[in-house]
Design a protein around this motif. Structure first.
Motif, PDB file in Angstrom:
ATOM      1  N   ARG A  72       0.841  -1.208   0.000  1.00  0.00           N
ATOM      2  CA  ARG A  72       0.000   0.000   0.000  1.00  0.00           C
ATOM      3  C   ARG A  72       0.873   1.253   0.000  1.00  0.00           C
ATOM      4  NH1 ARG A  72      -3.005  -3.483   3.354  1.00  0.00           N
ATOM      5  NH2 ARG A  72      -2.156  -2.586   5.260  1.00  0.00           N
ATOM      6  N   ASP A  73       1.905   1.279   0.855  1.00  0.00           N
ATOM      7  CA  ASP A  73       2.804   2.440   0.918  1.00  0.00           C
ATOM      8  C   ASP A  73       3.559   2.640  -0.393  1.00  0.00           C
ATOM      9  OD1 ASP A  73       2.007   2.898   3.537  1.00  0.00           O
ATOM     10  OD2 ASP A  73       3.824   2.017   4.427  1.00  0.00           O
ATOM     11  N   ASP A  74       4.088   1.552  -0.955  1.00  0.00           N
ATOM     12  CA  ASP A  74       4.806   1.649  -2.224  1.00  0.00           C
ATOM     13  C   ASP A  74       3.873   2.116  -3.344  1.00  0.00           C
ATOM     14  OD1 ASP A  74       7.180   0.896  -1.047  1.00  0.00           O
ATOM     15  OD2 ASP A  74       7.225  -1.115  -1.929  1.00  0.00           O
ATOM     16  N   SER A  75       2.637   1.652  -3.332  1.00  0.00           N
ATOM     17  CA  SER A  75       1.669   2.064  -4.347  1.00  0.00           C
ATOM     18  C   SER A  75       1.371   3.554  -4.228  1.00  0.00           C
ATOM     19  CB  SER A  75       0.374   1.254  -4.217  1.00  0.00           C
ATOM     20  OG  SER A  75       0.624  -0.105  -4.535  1.00  0.00           O
ATOM     21  N   ARG A  76       1.206   4.032  -3.017  1.00  0.00           N
ATOM     22  CA  ARG A  76       0.959   5.465  -2.813  1.00  0.00           C
ATOM     23  C   ARG A  76       2.160   6.299  -3.268  1.00  0.00           C
ATOM     24  NH1 ARG A  76      -1.087   3.388   2.392  1.00  0.00           N
ATOM     25  NH2 ARG A  76      -3.329   3.167   2.153  1.00  0.00           N
ATOM     26  N   ALA A  77       3.370   5.802  -3.028  1.00  0.00           N
ATOM     27  CA  ALA A  77       4.579   6.505  -3.469  1.00  0.00           C
ATOM     28  C   ALA A  77       4.654   6.551  -4.996  1.00  0.00           C
ATOM     29  CB  ALA A  77       5.832   5.840  -2.886  1.00  0.00           C
ATOM     30  N   LEU A  78       4.332   5.439  -5.652  1.00  0.00           N
ATOM     31  CA  LEU A  78       4.331   5.428  -7.118  1.00  0.00           C
ATOM     32  C   LEU A  78       3.238   6.334  -7.673  1.00  0.00           C
ATOM     33  CD1 LEU A  78       5.083   1.713  -8.054  1.00  0.00           C
ATOM     34  CD2 LEU A  78       6.474   3.731  -8.573  1.00  0.00           C
ATOM     35  N   ILE A  79       2.105   6.377  -7.004  1.00  0.00           N
ATOM     36  CA  ILE A  79       1.027   7.280  -7.440  1.00  0.00           C
ATOM     37  C   ILE A  79       1.526   8.725  -7.393  1.00  0.00           C
ATOM     38  CG2 ILE A  79      -1.203   8.270  -6.751  1.00  0.00           C
ATOM     39  CD1 ILE A  79      -2.054   5.341  -6.048  1.00  0.00           C
ATOM     40  N   ARG A  80       2.152   9.120  -6.291  1.00  0.00           N
ATOM     41  CA  ARG A  80       2.668  10.495  -6.191  1.00  0.00           C
ATOM     42  C   ARG A  80       3.684  10.780  -7.298  1.00  0.00           C
ATOM     43  NH1 ARG A  80       2.420   9.092  -0.742  1.00  0.00           N
ATOM     44  NH2 ARG A  80       4.633   8.574  -0.687  1.00  0.00           N
ATOM     45  N   LEU A  81       4.610   9.847  -7.521  1.00  0.00           N
ATOM     46  CA  LEU A  81       5.651  10.025  -8.524  1.00  0.00           C
ATOM     47  C   LEU A  81       5.056  10.122  -9.933  1.00  0.00           C
ATOM     48  CD1 LEU A  81       8.610  10.108  -9.457  1.00  0.00           C
ATOM     49  CD2 LEU A  81       8.576   7.591  -9.420  1.00  0.00           C
ATOM     50  N   MET A  82       4.205   9.183 -10.294  1.00  0.00           N
ATOM     51  CA  MET A  82       3.656   9.171 -11.650  1.00  0.00           C
ATOM     52  C   MET A  82       2.704  10.336 -11.889  1.00  0.00           C
ATOM     53  SD  MET A  82       3.216   5.140 -12.506  1.00  0.00           S
ATOM     54  CE  MET A  82       4.651   4.073 -12.598  1.00  0.00           C
ATOM     55  N   ALA A 117       1.793  -1.270 -36.892  1.00  0.00           N
ATOM     56  CA  ALA A 117       1.804  -1.590 -38.320  1.00  0.00           C
ATOM     57  C   ALA A 117       0.877  -2.767 -38.633  1.00  0.00           C
ATOM     58  CB  ALA A 117       3.229  -1.893 -38.776  1.00  0.00           C
ATOM     59  N   SER A 118       0.667  -3.647 -37.665  1.00  0.00           N
ATOM     60  CA  SER A 118      -0.199  -4.813 -37.850  1.00  0.00           C
ATOM     61  C   SER A 118      -1.676  -4.419 -37.956  1.00  0.00           C
ATOM     62  CB  SER A 118      -0.050  -5.769 -36.660  1.00  0.00           C
ATOM     63  OG  SER A 118      -0.547  -5.146 -35.474  1.00  0.00           O
ATOM     64  N   GLY A 119      -1.983  -3.163 -37.585  1.00  0.00           N
ATOM     65  CA  GLY A 119      -3.366  -2.715 -37.588  1.00  0.00           C
ATOM     66  C   GLY A 119      -3.977  -2.702 -36.197  1.00  0.00           C
ATOM     67  N   ARG A 120      -3.336  -3.372 -35.263  1.00  0.00           N
ATOM     68  CA  ARG A 120      -3.846  -3.376 -33.880  1.00  0.00           C
ATOM     69  C   ARG A 120      -3.713  -1.971 -33.310  1.00  0.00           C
ATOM     70  NH1 ARG A 120      -5.169  -6.786 -29.790  1.00  0.00           N
ATOM     71  NH2 ARG A 120      -4.554  -6.204 -27.691  1.00  0.00           N
ATOM     72  N   GLU A 121      -4.757  -1.529 -32.601  1.00  0.00           N
ATOM     73  CA  GLU A 121      -4.709  -0.217 -31.983  1.00  0.00           C
ATOM     74  C   GLU A 121      -5.484  -0.227 -30.682  1.00  0.00           C
ATOM     75  OE1 GLU A 121      -7.260   1.516 -35.422  1.00  0.00           O
ATOM     76  OE2 GLU A 121      -7.388   2.959 -33.768  1.00  0.00           O
ATOM     77  N   GLY A 122      -5.249   0.792 -29.893  1.00  0.00           N
ATOM     78  CA  GLY A 122      -5.942   0.895 -28.621  1.00  0.00           C
ATOM     79  C   GLY A 122      -5.416   2.070 -27.830  1.00  0.00           C
ATOM     80  N   ASP A 123      -5.807   2.125 -26.586  1.00  0.00           N
ATOM     81  CA  ASP A 123      -5.369   3.174 -25.681  1.00  0.00           C
ATOM     82  C   ASP A 123      -4.599   2.545 -24.535  1.00  0.00           C
ATOM     83  OD1 ASP A 123      -6.682   5.442 -26.962  1.00  0.00           O
ATOM     84  OD2 ASP A 123      -8.525   4.417 -26.408  1.00  0.00           O
ATOM     85  N   ALA A 124      -3.627   3.290 -24.049  1.00  0.00           N
ATOM     86  CA  ALA A 124      -2.808   2.812 -22.934  1.00  0.00           C
ATOM     87  C   ALA A 124      -2.459   4.001 -22.051  1.00  0.00           C
ATOM     88  CB  ALA A 124      -1.533   2.151 -23.452  1.00  0.00           C
ATOM     89  N   PRO A 125      -2.178   3.763 -20.781  1.00  0.00           N
ATOM     90  CA  PRO A 125      -1.752   4.872 -19.916  1.00  0.00           C
ATOM     91  C   PRO A 125      -0.334   5.322 -20.261  1.00  0.00           C
ATOM     92  CG  PRO A 125      -1.841   2.817 -18.669  1.00  0.00           C
ATOM     93  CD  PRO A 125      -2.322   2.514 -20.044  1.00  0.00           C
ATOM     94  N   LEU A 126      -0.077   6.623 -20.128  1.00  0.00           N
ATOM     95  CA  LEU A 126       1.282   7.141 -20.340  1.00  0.00           C
ATOM     96  C   LEU A 126       2.250   6.543 -19.327  1.00  0.00           C
ATOM     97  CD1 LEU A 126       0.799  10.964 -20.987  1.00  0.00           C
ATOM     98  CD2 LEU A 126       1.838   9.282 -22.522  1.00  0.00           C
ATOM     99  N   ALA A 127       1.790   6.380 -18.119  1.00  0.00           N
ATOM    100  CA  ALA A 127       2.575   5.750 -17.056  1.00  0.00           C
ATOM    101  C   ALA A 127       1.614   4.878 -16.270  1.00  0.00           C
ATOM    102  CB  ALA A 127       3.202   6.803 -16.145  1.00  0.00           C
ATOM    103  N   GLY A 128       2.111   3.763 -15.770  1.00  0.00           N
ATOM    104  CA  GLY A 128       1.228   2.904 -15.002  1.00  0.00           C
ATOM    105  C   GLY A 128       1.973   1.800 -14.282  1.00  0.00           C
ATOM    106  N   PHE A 129       1.261   1.232 -13.318  1.00  0.00           N
ATOM    107  CA  PHE A 129       1.818   0.114 -12.569  1.00  0.00           C
ATOM    108  C   PHE A 129       0.678  -0.724 -12.021  1.00  0.00           C
ATOM    109  CE2 PHE A 129       0.906   3.114  -9.250  1.00  0.00           C
ATOM    110  CZ  PHE A 129       0.629   2.364  -8.122  1.00  0.00           C
ATOM    111  N   SER A 130       1.037  -1.927 -11.597  1.00  0.00           N
ATOM    112  CA  SER A 130       0.074  -2.822 -10.981  1.00  0.00           C
ATOM    113  C   SER A 130       0.709  -3.451  -9.754  1.00  0.00           C
ATOM    114  CB  SER A 130      -0.340  -3.916 -11.967  1.00  0.00           C
ATOM    115  OG  SER A 130      -1.305  -4.763 -11.379  1.00  0.00           O
ATOM    116  N   PRO A 131       0.113  -3.236  -8.587  1.00  0.00           N
ATOM    117  CA  PRO A 131       0.634  -3.878  -7.375  1.00  0.00           C
ATOM    118  C   PRO A 131       0.115  -5.316  -7.307  1.00  0.00           C
ATOM    119  CG  PRO A 131      -1.112  -2.336  -6.808  1.00  0.00           C
ATOM    120  CD  PRO A 131      -0.951  -2.294  -8.292  1.00  0.00           C
TER     121      PRO A 131
END
Length: 141
Positions: A28-38, A64-78
């Motif tokens: 939880r603490d590391d996640s909060r720290a990454l949230i502040r940083l990102m 180039a394959s035609g695949r497309e979508g949206d992604a976060p500029l920065a992200g993480f998963s705990p």
């Protein structure tokens, strides 16, 4: 492959509620720290992307394959064993990775058990470079 939809999308789920349910105080603490940083690096508020990814900002990609979508500029998963930090693979330069500290990596993922295991300055550089590369590679209209 081009027709297969991306499973991960931004949602309206609560980031705070997700963090509160994490099993360890360290995670939880590391996640909060990454949230502040990102949040500082992107200027964007955190949002849940799917059920387990915390992302900041977004960009639209088209391969180039035609695949497309949206992604976060920065992200993480705990995740239970470690934090998974998502980066553009091109920024994972050997000279930076050698000074990062205890980690392992995949193609676009950096795996860290605890933030105390890594040099936060080096991690910040990696995240900053990844954001810049995503914005350069996939400029938004």
């Amino acid at each position: 492959m081009a027709g297969k939809p991306n499973k991960t999308h931004a949602t309206d789920a609560s980031v705070d509620a997700f963090i509160a349910e994490l099993p360890s105080e360290t995670m939880r603490d590391d996640s909060r720290a990454l949230i502040r940083l990102m949040q500082e690096l992107t200027g964007e508020a955190p949002r849940m992307w799917g059920p387990t990814i915390i992302g900041f900002g977004s960009y639209h990609y088209r391969y180039a394959s035609g695949r497309e979508g949206d992604a976060p500029l920065a992200g993480f998963s705990p995740r239970k064993p470690e934090l998974v930090i998502y980066l553009m693979s091109e920024v994972l330069a050997p000279e930076l990775m050698a000074t990062l500290g205890k980690h392992r990596r995949g193609k676009v993922c950096l795996y860290v058990k605890r933030l105390d295991d890594v040099d936060l300055g080096v991690l910040t550089t990696l995240i900053r470079r990844s954001i810049a590369l995503a914005e350069e590679t996939y400029p938004q209209a």
